[in-house]
Motif scaffolding. Structure first.
Motif, PDB file in Angstrom:
ATOM      1  N   GLY A 209       0.787  -1.221   0.000  1.00  0.00           N
ATOM      2  CA  GLY A 209       0.000   0.000   0.000  1.00  0.00           C
ATOM      3  C   GLY A 209       0.818   1.269   0.000  1.00  0.00           C
ATOM      4  N   LEU A 210       2.137   1.140  -0.043  1.00  0.00           N
ATOM      5  CA  LEU A 210       3.034   2.295  -0.017  1.00  0.00           C
ATOM      6  C   LEU A 210       4.076   2.116  -1.112  1.00  0.00           C
ATOM      7  N   GLY A 211       3.953   2.903  -2.166  1.00  0.00           N
ATOM      8  CA  GLY A 211       4.840   2.744  -3.309  1.00  0.00           C
ATOM      9  C   GLY A 211       6.297   2.985  -2.973  1.00  0.00           C
ATOM     10  N   VAL A 212       7.167   2.415  -3.783  1.00  0.00           N
ATOM     11  CA  VAL A 212       8.603   2.554  -3.560  1.00  0.00           C
ATOM     12  C   VAL A 212       9.001   4.022  -3.658  1.00  0.00           C
ATOM     13  N   HIS A 213       9.902   4.439  -2.794  1.00  0.00           N
ATOM     14  CA  HIS A 213      10.387   5.812  -2.791  1.00  0.00           C
ATOM     15  C   HIS A 213      11.697   5.860  -2.020  1.00  0.00           C
ATOM     16  N   ARG A 214      12.433   6.919  -2.233  1.00  0.00           N
ATOM     17  CA  ARG A 214      13.674   7.118  -1.487  1.00  0.00           C
ATOM     18  C   ARG A 214      13.374   7.795  -0.157  1.00  0.00           C
ATOM     19  N   LEU A 215      14.064   7.363   0.887  1.00  0.00           N
ATOM     20  CA  LEU A 215      13.953   7.991   2.198  1.00  0.00           C
ATOM     21  C   LEU A 215      14.941   9.158   2.238  1.00  0.00           C
ATOM     22  N   GLN A 216      14.564  10.241   1.584  1.00  0.00           N
ATOM     23  CA  GLN A 216      15.506  11.339   1.360  1.00  0.00           C
ATOM     24  C   GLN A 216      15.884  12.053   2.650  1.00  0.00           C
ATOM     25  N   ALA A 217      14.967  12.117   3.620  1.00  0.00           N
ATOM     26  CA  ALA A 217      15.305  12.758   4.891  1.00  0.00           C
ATOM     27  C   ALA A 217      16.376  11.955   5.626  1.00  0.00           C
ATOM     28  N   ALA A 218      16.262  10.628   5.587  1.00  0.00           N
ATOM     29  CA  ALA A 218      17.284   9.789   6.216  1.00  0.00           C
ATOM     30  C   ALA A 218      18.606   9.899   5.466  1.00  0.00           C
ATOM     31  N   GLU A 219      18.544   9.950   4.132  1.00  0.00           N
ATOM     32  CA  GLU A 219      19.762  10.136   3.339  1.00  0.00           C
ATOM     33  C   GLU A 219      20.461  11.444   3.729  1.00  0.00           C
ATOM     34  N   LYS A 220      19.670  12.512   3.868  1.00  0.00           N
ATOM     35  CA  LYS A 220      20.234  13.821   4.208  1.00  0.00           C
ATOM     36  C   LYS A 220      20.872  13.790   5.597  1.00  0.00           C
ATOM     37  N   LEU A 221      20.199  13.134   6.546  1.00  0.00           N
ATOM     38  CA  LEU A 221      20.743  13.024   7.901  1.00  0.00           C
ATOM     39  C   LEU A 221      22.090  12.316   7.889  1.00  0.00           C
ATOM     40  N   LEU A 222      22.178  11.194   7.191  1.00  0.00           N
ATOM     41  CA  LEU A 222      23.423  10.429   7.165  1.00  0.00           C
ATOM     42  C   LEU A 222      24.521  11.174   6.412  1.00  0.00           C
ATOM     43  N   HIS A 224      24.830  14.417   6.270  1.00  0.00           N
ATOM     44  CA  HIS A 224      25.279  15.467   7.185  1.00  0.00           C
ATOM     45  C   HIS A 224      26.189  14.876   8.271  1.00  0.00           C
ATOM     46  N   ALA A 225      25.786  13.724   8.824  1.00  0.00           N
ATOM     47  CA  ALA A 225      26.585  13.081   9.865  1.00  0.00           C
ATOM     48  C   ALA A 225      27.943  12.657   9.324  1.00  0.00           C
ATOM     49  N   HIS A 226      27.961  12.164   8.087  1.00  0.00           N
ATOM     50  CA  HIS A 226      29.220  11.742   7.463  1.00  0.00           C
ATOM     51  C   HIS A 226      30.148  12.927   7.277  1.00  0.00           C
ATOM     52  N   ASP A 227      29.600  14.054   6.802  1.00  0.00           N
ATOM     53  CA  ASP A 227      30.436  15.241   6.553  1.00  0.00           C
ATOM     54  C   ASP A 227      31.015  15.804   7.844  1.00  0.00           C
ATOM     55  N   LEU A 228      30.235  15.759   8.932  1.00  0.00           N
ATOM     56  CA  LEU A 228      30.671  16.340  10.201  1.00  0.00           C
ATOM     57  C   LEU A 228      31.325  15.316  11.131  1.00  0.00           C
ATOM     58  N   GLN A 229      31.379  14.060  10.668  1.00  0.00           N
ATOM     59  CA  GLN A 229      31.986  12.988  11.463  1.00  0.00           C
ATOM     60  C   GLN A 229      31.321  12.849  12.839  1.00  0.00           C
ATOM     61  N   ARG A 231      27.889  10.820  15.012  1.00  0.00           N
ATOM     62  CA  ARG A 231      27.077   9.606  14.990  1.00  0.00           C
ATOM     63  C   ARG A 231      25.610   9.960  15.278  1.00  0.00           C
ATOM     64  N   PRO A 232      24.732   9.819  14.307  1.00  0.00           N
ATOM     65  CA  PRO A 232      23.312  10.061  14.591  1.00  0.00           C
ATOM     66  C   PRO A 232      22.764   8.951  15.488  1.00  0.00           C
ATOM     67  N   THR A 233      21.779   9.275  16.282  1.00  0.00           N
ATOM     68  CA  THR A 233      21.172   8.276  17.161  1.00  0.00           C
ATOM     69  C   THR A 233      20.097   7.506  16.408  1.00  0.00           C
ATOM     70  N   LEU A 234      19.703   6.381  16.990  1.00  0.00           N
ATOM     71  CA  LEU A 234      18.620   5.594  16.404  1.00  0.00           C
ATOM     72  C   LEU A 234      17.329   6.413  16.351  1.00  0.00           C
ATOM     73  N   THR A 235      17.106   7.224  17.372  1.00  0.00           N
ATOM     74  CA  THR A 235      15.919   8.103  17.391  1.00  0.00           C
ATOM     75  C   THR A 235      15.973   9.117  16.251  1.00  0.00           C
ATOM     76  N   ASP A 236      17.155   9.668  15.999  1.00  0.00           N
ATOM     77  CA  ASP A 236      17.306  10.612  14.882  1.00  0.00           C
ATOM     78  C   ASP A 236      16.904   9.957  13.564  1.00  0.00           C
ATOM     79  N   ILE A 237      17.394   8.741  13.341  1.00  0.00           N
ATOM     80  CA  ILE A 237      17.114   8.044  12.085  1.00  0.00           C
ATOM     81  C   ILE A 237      15.634   7.700  11.986  1.00  0.00           C
ATOM     82  N   ARG A 238      15.051   7.225  13.096  1.00  0.00           N
ATOM     83  CA  ARG A 238      13.626   6.874  13.069  1.00  0.00           C
ATOM     84  C   ARG A 238      12.762   8.096  12.769  1.00  0.00           C
ATOM     85  N   THR A 239      13.125   9.234  13.326  1.00  0.00           N
ATOM     86  CA  THR A 239      12.361  10.463  13.085  1.00  0.00           C
ATOM     87  C   THR A 239      12.374  10.838  11.611  1.00  0.00           C
TER      88      THR A 239
END
Length: 265
Positions: A209-222, A224-229, A231-239
């Motif tokens: 019931g939910l078509g395929v799509h990119r999780l762009q907010a999660a991509e952006k979070l990771l 950003h975390a990669h660039d700044l070195q 570690r995002p929390t599990l709560t951050d990713i879930r949000t």
């Protein structure tokens, strides 16, 4: 119910435009039957357009840059093809988890992708697959899947692994232990750097019931975390996942992402 056998893919697309909502492309029919009230009784108002009698849609070949997979290729034939196993091994792995053998012998890659929720969708989306249409136009699969009325797709173009080193890619499928139950979530993750866990630049997900799509907010979070070195929390990713997934699926998705990024230790 009517069933038409157009002379060419171009004629099939023209007929579909003329018929509008009454038109329905049909190949293996394994997915369509699941939506019928009676499995052996097709809806009377539907005009089916057979797309399984053109050789150009049932071939797998190489061009200088791409692996070309015809949309009419049977799923099991795609899974077993040497070129697919060489250049798109994760696609072959996803196909191995798709339904029963009988389904894979009938269903087609085009049908699985056109459905928008199939196991192959996240993999091809994460691979930045291109789609060849009946007007010879080639466009990103992501663009095609956003169309309300999806056009007839002739073939899918995937990057050749021997032209450029393929980025790391994984496929995950989460479901109940029941023998015959639909998967809760299908996901594919792709990294830009094999040595950096946070360098995920593609996260694609699909669910019933939910078509395929990119999780762009999660991509952006990771990203950003990669660039700044950091570690995002599990709560951050879930949000971030909850921006396009319901909470129970966002919880599953966030744990899969965190696990593959080495954030659960």
């Amino acid at each position: 119910m009517l069933l038409t056998h157009p002379s060419s893919p171009q004629a099939a697309q023209a007929l579909a435009r003329k018929l509008g909502n009454a038109a329905c492309f049909i190949a293996g029919g394994t997915l369509l039957q699941q939506s019928w009230a009676e499995p052996r009784l097709a809806p009377q108002a539907t005009h089916f357009i057979n797309v399984m009698h053109w050789p150009e849609m049932q071939q797998i070949s190489l061009s200088p840059q791409y692996l070309h997979i015809g949309a009419g290729m049977r799923l099991e034939a795609v899974r077993r093809h040497p070129l697919v196993q060489q250049h798109a091994p994760v696609l072959a792995q996803a196909l191995a988890q798709l339904g029963a053998m009988g389904v894979r012998h009938l269903g087609t890659l085009g049908g699985n992708i056109g459905w928008g929720e199939g196991d192959c969708c996240p993999v091809l989306l994460a691979m930045d697959a291109q789609v060849e249409l009946t007007d010879s136009n080639i466009q990103p699969l992501e663009q095609t899947l956003k169309l309300q009325q999806r056009p007839l797709m002739l073939s899918f173009l995937l990057p050749r692994s021997d032209v450029a080193p393929p980025p790391p890619l994984v496929f995950e499928k989460v479901g109940y232990r029941a023998a015959f139950s639909p998967a809760l979530l299908r996901m594919a993750l792709r990294w830009s750097d094999a040595q950096q866990h946070l360098s995920v630049n593609r996260i694609a997900a699909a669910a019933p019931g939910l078509g395929v799509h990119r999780l762009q907010a999660a991509e952006k979070l990771l990203r950003h975390a990669h660039d700044l070195q950091i570690r995002p929390t599990l709560t951050d990713i879930r949000t971030t996942c909850e921006q396009s997934l319901p909470p129970h699926l966002a919880q599953i998705a966030s744990r899969l992402i965190a696990g593959h990024c080495g954030l659960l230790a």
